[in-house]
Enzyme design. Structure first.
Site, PDB file in Angstrom:
ATOM      1  N   ASP A  92       0.822  -1.220   0.000  1.00  0.00           N
ATOM      2  CA  ASP A  92       0.000   0.000   0.000  1.00  0.00           C
ATOM      3  C   ASP A  92       0.859   1.274   0.000  1.00  0.00           C
ATOM      4  O   ASP A  92       0.351   2.371   0.159  1.00  0.00           O
ATOM      5  CB  ASP A  92      -0.954   0.002   1.204  1.00  0.00           C
ATOM      6  N   TRP A 223      46.994  -7.288 -17.541  1.00  0.00           N
ATOM      7  CA  TRP A 223      47.578  -8.599 -17.285  1.00  0.00           C
ATOM      8  C   TRP A 223      48.433  -8.543 -15.997  1.00  0.00           C
ATOM      9  O   TRP A 223      49.172  -7.577 -15.791  1.00  0.00           O
ATOM     10  CB  TRP A 223      48.444  -9.016 -18.486  1.00  0.00           C
ATOM     11  N   ASP A 391      48.846 -28.581 -18.236  1.00  0.00           N
ATOM     12  CA  ASP A 391      48.680 -27.275 -18.888  1.00  0.00           C
ATOM     13  C   ASP A 391      49.226 -27.328 -20.305  1.00  0.00           C
ATOM     14  O   ASP A 391      49.365 -28.397 -20.925  1.00  0.00           O
ATOM     15  CB  ASP A 391      49.352 -26.186 -18.020  1.00  0.00           C
ATOM     16  N   ASP A 392      49.556 -26.185 -20.837  1.00  0.00           N
ATOM     17  CA  ASP A 392      50.037 -25.981 -22.205  1.00  0.00           C
ATOM     18  C   ASP A 392      51.242 -26.883 -22.522  1.00  0.00           C
ATOM     19  O   ASP A 392      52.049 -27.176 -21.639  1.00  0.00           O
ATOM     20  CB  ASP A 392      50.460 -24.507 -22.310  1.00  0.00           C
ATOM     21  N   LYS A 501      40.776 -26.560 -18.866  1.00  0.00           N
ATOM     22  CA  LYS A 501      41.145 -25.159 -18.618  1.00  0.00           C
ATOM     23  C   LYS A 501      41.124 -24.501 -19.995  1.00  0.00           C
ATOM     24  O   LYS A 501      42.005 -24.738 -20.823  1.00  0.00           O
ATOM     25  CB  LYS A 501      42.540 -25.089 -17.985  1.00  0.00           C
ATOM     26  N   TRP A 502      40.095 -23.707 -20.261  1.00  0.00           N
ATOM     27  CA  TRP A 502      39.832 -23.137 -21.592  1.00  0.00           C
ATOM     28  C   TRP A 502      40.441 -21.749 -21.632  1.00  0.00           C
ATOM     29  O   TRP A 502      39.909 -20.814 -21.063  1.00  0.00           O
ATOM     30  CB  TRP A 502      38.321 -23.098 -21.814  1.00  0.00           C
ATOM     31  N   ASP A 503      41.569 -21.641 -22.333  1.00  0.00           N
ATOM     32  CA  ASP A 503      42.318 -20.382 -22.320  1.00  0.00           C
ATOM     33  C   ASP A 503      42.013 -19.538 -23.555  1.00  0.00           C
ATOM     34  O   ASP A 503      41.468 -20.038 -24.556  1.00  0.00           O
ATOM     35  CB  ASP A 503      43.823 -20.703 -22.243  1.00  0.00           C
ATOM     36  N   ASP A 573      47.091 -14.231 -13.822  1.00  0.00           N
ATOM     37  CA  ASP A 573      48.346 -14.995 -13.899  1.00  0.00           C
ATOM     38  C   ASP A 573      49.282 -14.598 -12.764  1.00  0.00           C
ATOM     39  O   ASP A 573      50.333 -15.210 -12.579  1.00  0.00           O
ATOM     40  CB  ASP A 573      49.053 -14.726 -15.238  1.00  0.00           C
TER      41      ASP A 573
HETATM   42  C1  GLA Z   1      47.951 -18.335 -20.021  1.00  0.00           C
HETATM   43  C2  GLA Z   1      47.355 -18.800 -18.709  1.00  0.00           C
HETATM   44  C3  GLA Z   1      48.413 -19.524 -17.901  1.00  0.00           C
HETATM   45  C4  GLA Z   1      48.954 -20.692 -18.702  1.00  0.00           C
HETATM   46  C5  GLA Z   1      49.480 -20.204 -20.041  1.00  0.00           C
HETATM   47  C6  GLA Z   1      49.841 -21.365 -20.938  1.00  0.00           C
HETATM   48  O1  GLA Z   1      48.905 -17.346 -19.801  1.00  0.00           O
HETATM   49  O2  GLA Z   1      46.802 -17.739 -18.009  1.00  0.00           O
HETATM   50  O3  GLA Z   1      47.878 -19.979 -16.674  1.00  0.00           O
HETATM   51  O4  GLA Z   1      47.930 -21.637 -18.892  1.00  0.00           O
HETATM   52  O5  GLA Z   1      48.507 -19.422 -20.731  1.00  0.00           O
HETATM   53  O6  GLA Z   1      50.357 -20.954 -22.157  1.00  0.00           O
END
Ligand code: GLA
Length: 763
Positions: A92, A223, A391-392, A501-503, A573
């Site tokens: 109200d 970054w 990782d990479d 981990k899709w970068d 990072d």
């Molecule tokens: C980016 C990611 C890191 C790592 C590198 C690999 O910089 O943030 O954590 O995975 O790529 O090339």
């Protein structure tokens, strides 16, 4: 709750809306059967409906949810005018019906003086339009008026139409019952006989009433330096937060909060906040007009954008979420956290807690191989790690960042027997396996690029600017989308992978799409992101057990759009535990700690050479989702023992840290101190992490006044790491801990403590 309108045309529109709804439900059902949409799409269907009302005598809409009321009405011109957004009101309480402002002079027309929900560029509009179009006959005037509406559960759809042309706009409002956060979007439909071009389309306008005391907060970064909280007082003029980078970016995050400076406190005062659900280029405009009224508009950026809408076609904008809290910026964060965990992330509301993971990126870089990874697997398992991530470096001819992206086969020199032996080893030690991918990128030195140089974003005959020696694949193309989905599906089908981990390690340059008709080439900004989401949706539907982390060279792709399809994000990072305190603090203004992966890495830190103890590094990371990224080959037996203890301590409180209510007791900012407190959802426990940069001049550590406890309940204090000051109580009431406080003893440089409070059973 009822649904009624007051115009003749409404029935027709309601009918067509109804048909559309039935058709979309049928399509959604079929798609889910064939696996094209994830079950997440319909997950909140079971939530209690919010209250949505329409008062046909005053032509006023009222949406209530959580502690929030949102009201707007149809004014005498047929415009949709905002009336109220803020603390939930009584039914109200008097809210005058919508009535267009007459304008203050011949320079300030009514259309600009009246706060509208969604406005087309036309009729003298000079503020930011939500929609700007140009028609093939040269007309660019668009004036939208209310036509009809429909209410379906906790969703309200209001239909607007241009005064003479069949440009139809559905405004969609979906209220989250629990948090009062409203998700708004717009669907533009061309019902004319000719195509027209959309030059700008935003999701919504949010309006705040006049005040000279507004303060805007937003998050900026770069970054290794993401998530810095900025604040500025709003004065007449416009603040534009934007990414023109093709993706969300870390320069500014698509989030804002506005509060009244006369009330400001971390946990007290009115705060309005919003965030975009979009992972492409975006824009949020905060405009303060000559009457000190604030309009916030947002969506995909109009910069370098156009979209041709053919007859019969429609385009739906991203969602622009907006909320309100009367518990200060802290309360605003907690509402967003709740929304993200309970209704946005893929598994919501039954999200699994994040496992403790190991990742060797900082330890081994690109030099991964079977033997070396297997040695790390055993060490990781020994301290209680639950997920091992490679990782990479595992694919194509990847030795460094100059080659290999795009060629997603397992490198036969590094892994002569494929990934299976490593994955089997990981499984045999009770962990699951995760893998790094960067699906949207290609190195010019790759088989993929040699075969398909036309697959990248580019302008014909112009240079292709590289970033980290790589180019961006044009995901808007159907063949690229098929390739990316195809290799990921194959990878997940052939290997027992629980986590990706899709970068995404660079921004766009030369965003051309030469293969598309010239007038459609700028649609790349929308179609790229739509295809990204559809790949994620299709993968999740086909491989429902796979979890995904969104990483973009750190935190450059964190937004409420990507979070619909990913389970966690990598915020930076920068893994220095001291820098992380402010990075993580900034992150939590907009995003839940449980979404934030935080690794313990080596000391001295790779980036700044700072040395810190293993305990300090752990406690910094334990405020989010704990990961370990150190070179375990260099650890001493004492390090392993300490890590094992700390991992066990983390597991004991992780539900509270990841899913609980966060209180930033002391934000690092300019202070020597940083303290967070997380309170479990059911209130049974609180976990407190306290940090000291450097003791100065014998100054004792500040008394910690806890928050969010039950004042009358009894809690016992357990010091897990660090020391209490002499004479500190071990057991007392919630009121005692909140008002008398806790006194801990921290001295020296880079020191940390961790304690919990446990609620005792009622006597
Ligand atoms: C980016 C990611 C890191 C790592 C590198 C690999 O910089 O943030 O954590 O995975 O790529 O090339």
């Amino acid at each position: 709750m009822h649904e009624r309108g007051f115009m003749k045309r409404e029935r027709v529109f309601k009918y067509s809306l109804c048909c559309r709804l039935i058709i979309s439900l049928a399509i959604a059902f079929c798609l889910s059967r064939i696996g094209l949409v994830s079950p997440a799409l319909g997950q909140s269907a079971g939530a209690a409906p919010a209250q949505i009302d329409y008062d046909e005598t005053t032509h006023t809409f009222r949406i209530d949810g959580g502690g929030v009321s949102y009201m707007f009405g149809v004014n005498q011109n047929g415009e949709l005018q905002t009336l109220y957004w803020g603390k939930r009101l009584r039914s109200d309480d008097p809210i005058p019906p919508a009535h267009a402002d007459g304008g203050t002079s011949s320079f300030d027309l009514s259309v600009n003086a009246t706060p509208q929900e969604f406005v087309g560029w036309g009729g003298g509009l000079v503020v930011v339009p939500d929609l700007k179009v140009s028609f093939p006959d040269g007309n660019r005037d668009l004036v939208l008026r209310y036509v009809s509406h429909a209410i379906q559960g906790n969703t309200l759809t209001v239909t607007l139409k241009d005064i003479s042309r069949d440009v139809v706009v559905d405004l969609i409002y979906r209220m989250d019952e629990e948090t009062g956060v409203l998700a708004r979007s717009a669907r533009i439909e061309n019902r004319t006989q000719q195509p027209f071009t959309i030059e700008q389309v935003l999701a919504a306008t949010w309006n705040l009433g006049p005040s000279s005391n507004y303060q805007l907060r937003y998050l900026t970064g770069r970054w290794v330096g993401e998530w810095n909280l900025q604040q500025t007082t709003l004065h007449p003029g416009k603040v534009v937060l934007e990414s023109r980078r093709g993706s969300t970016g870390d320069e500014v995050n698509p989030w804002f909060a506005i509060e009244r400076t006369d009330q400001r406190d971390e946990d007290v005062g009115d705060v309005w906040f919003g965030a975009l659900g979009w992972s492409g280029s975006w824009q949020i405009n905060v405009e303060t007009d000559w009457q000190n009224r604030v309009r916030i508009t947002g969506g995909s950026t109009p910069f370098d954008f156009s979209y041709v809408l053919a007859p019969g076609q429609s385009l739906e904008t991203p969602k622009f979420y907006g909320g309100y809290s009367d518990e200060g910026i802290g309360g605003a964060s907690r509402l967003l956290h709740r929304l993200e965990l309970d209704s946005i992330v893929p598994e919501a509301p039954h999200r699994r807690l994040r496992p403790v993971l190991y990742n060797s990126w900082e330890a081994t870089g690109f030099d991964v191989d079977e033997g070396e990874q297997e040695a790390l697997v055993e060490k990781a398992a020994s301290i209680g790690v639950e997920r091992f991530v490679m990782d990479d470096g595992w694919f194509g001819e990847r030795k460094d960042d100059h080659a290999g992206l795009g060629d997603w086969y397992v490198n036969p020199q590094k892994f002569p027997h494929g990934l299976k032996p490593l994955i089997d080893k990981v499984h045999s030690l009770g962990m699951d396996f995760g893998l790094w991918v960067e699906p949207e990128m290609v190195n010019p030195d790759s088989d993929l690029y040699r075969k398909h140089p036309d697959w990248v974003l580019n302008f014909s005959g112009r240079p292709r600017t590289e970033g980290r020696n790589q180019l961006v694949l044009n995901l808007a193309r159907d063949d690229v989308r098929a390739y990316v989905y195809g290799f990921l599906d194959k990878l997940l089908s052939e290997n027992d992978i629980a986590f990706l981990k899709w970068d995404y390690n660079r921004n766009w340059s030369e965003p051309g799409w030469p293969a598309a008709p010239i007038e459609e080439q700028k649609e790349v900004y929308v179609k790229y992101v739509q295809n990204l989401y559809s790949i994620l949706a299709e993968l999740r539907a086909k491989h429902p057990h796979v979890e995904i982390e969104s990483c973009s060279g750190g935190g450059a792709r964190v937004d409420l759009g990507i979070l619909r399809w990913t389970d966690e994000v990598w915020p930076s990072d920068n893994t220095d535990p001291f820098d992380r305190l402010s990075i993580q603090n900034g992150f939590t203004y907009a995003y839940a700690p449980g979404l934030m992966m935080a690794w313990v890495t080596d000391s001295p830190n790779w980036m700044n050479g700072r040395s810190t103890s293993l305990e300090y590094r752990f406690l910094s990371s334990m405020q989010g989702s704990l990961g370990i990224g150190a070179n375990l080959n260099k650890w001493t037996p004492e390090d392993f023992a300490a890590a094992k203890r700390l991992v066990a301590e983390y597991k004991a409180v992780r539900a509270t840290v990841q899913d609980g209510a966060l209180y930033r007791l002391i934000s690092p900012g300019n202070s020597e101190y940083s303290v967070t407190e997380s309170v479990a959802r059911d209130g049974h426990e609180a976990a407190i992490f306290a940090f000291l940069h450097s003791s100065q001049k014998g100054q004792p550590y500040p008394q910690l006044y806890l928050r969010g406890l039950d004042p009358d309940a009894e809690y016992s204090l357990h010091m897990q790491e660090g020391k209490l000051a002499d004479g500190t109580a071990q057991r007392a009431s919630g009121d005692y801990w909140m008002h008398h406080g806790v006194s801990i003893s921290l001295r020296g440089d880079f020191q940390a403590a961790f304690f919990t409070l446990e609620r005792e059973a009622a006597r």
